[in-house]
Write a protein that holds these residues in place. Structure first.
Motif: not given
Length: 270
Positions: A68-89
């Motif tokens: 997610x952080x790598x995508x944010x760097x590659x595509x700055x100033x864009x909306x990013x969603x991080x989705x996971x089934x594990x609440x702990x993650x």
């Protein structure tokens, strides 16, 4: 691959509730042993189509949020969603940033609106989903026309050395099962998306001792989660038999652990 083989594959995959619990427990230790996961994810990033400029991206199975952080760097100033089934993650990843929103959800039933994302990026998460056809259907629903799904997953042949070594010890299920590559080919071809690229490549890690590999799998939350796995502790004699059996695979670099990685790039054309 027959239809029966495709249908029965899901029955050999772990219960997703167990997957969620296991990866939640592993959140704090995951990145310390995630060499393969980083290598594969960066290789997947490099496979994204040239000129891709998503307004909104989804990191599907985002884990600790590394990509997610790598995508944010590659595509700055864009909306990013991080989705996971594990609440702990998600709890671990949220303070580290990267994504705009952190969402608990299942790849087979995405809690997102139709035509809402330009890119779905998923690295080494979808092998835990029992119904990959449903994953592809949900990706198609959520992507905008022209949107791209980029995924890396695992197929049969992964951890073959560990599997064969355990077979020399007993007949129980000790190593996670994964789909045939031919199943990925069939399901992607049958999806409503255009296959831009789909291939399998081996990634081989080396270890000085077997216990380093098994410790790493546990720290990743990716130890044996299969139905039919043995319960309780493994006795010393059986562990020693495993060590002896694995030695036949030793190479100058150490004991190999092969991961058969599937890379796929699909496009929603309509």
């Amino acid at each position: 691959m027959t239809d029966l083989s495709v249908a029965t594959c899901a029955g050999h995959l772990p219960d997703k509730r167990q997957v969620a619990v296991s990866f939640s427990r592993a959140a704090a230790s995951y990145d310390s042993v995630a060499e393969l996961q980083r290598d594969v994810g960066h290789a997947l990033l490099a496979r994204l189509p040239a000129g891709l400029a998503p307004q909104r991206w989804l990191d599907l199975g985002s884990g600790t949020g590394y990509f997610s952080r790598a995508l944010a760097q590659q595509f700055p100033h864009r909306e990013g969603l991080a989705l996971d089934i594990a609440q702990g993650m998600l709890a671990y990843a949220r303070p580290l940033g990267g994504a705009t929103h952190f969402i608990a959800g299942d790849a087979e039933s995405l809690p997102l609106q139709a035509d809402s994302c330009d890119l779905i990026f998923s690295s080494l998460a979808l092998q835990w989903c029992g119904d990959f056809a449903q994953v592809l259907s949900e990706a198609h629903r959520v992507l905008k026309p022209g949107g791209v799904m980029a995924f890396a997953s695992l197929c049969v042949g992964t951890l073959s050395e560990l599997r064969d070594s355990w077979r020399a010890v007993d007949g129980q299920v000790h190593v996670n099962r994964f789909r045939e590559f031919a199943t990925y080919q069939q399901l992607c071809a049958d999806s409503s998306m255009r296959v831009l690229d789909l291939q399998s490549q081996p990634h081989v890690l080396h270890y000085a001792q077997v216990r380093q590999l098994t410790h790493e799998l546990k720290a990743l939350g990716a130890h044996n989660l299969n139905p039919g796995r043995p319960e309780g502790l493994t006795g010393r004699a059986r562990l020693q038999a495993l060590v002896s059996a694995y030695e036949q695979f030793r190479q100058p670099q150490g004991l190999p652990a092969t991961y058969q990685v599937v890379y796929g790039i699909l496009e929603k054309t309509r």
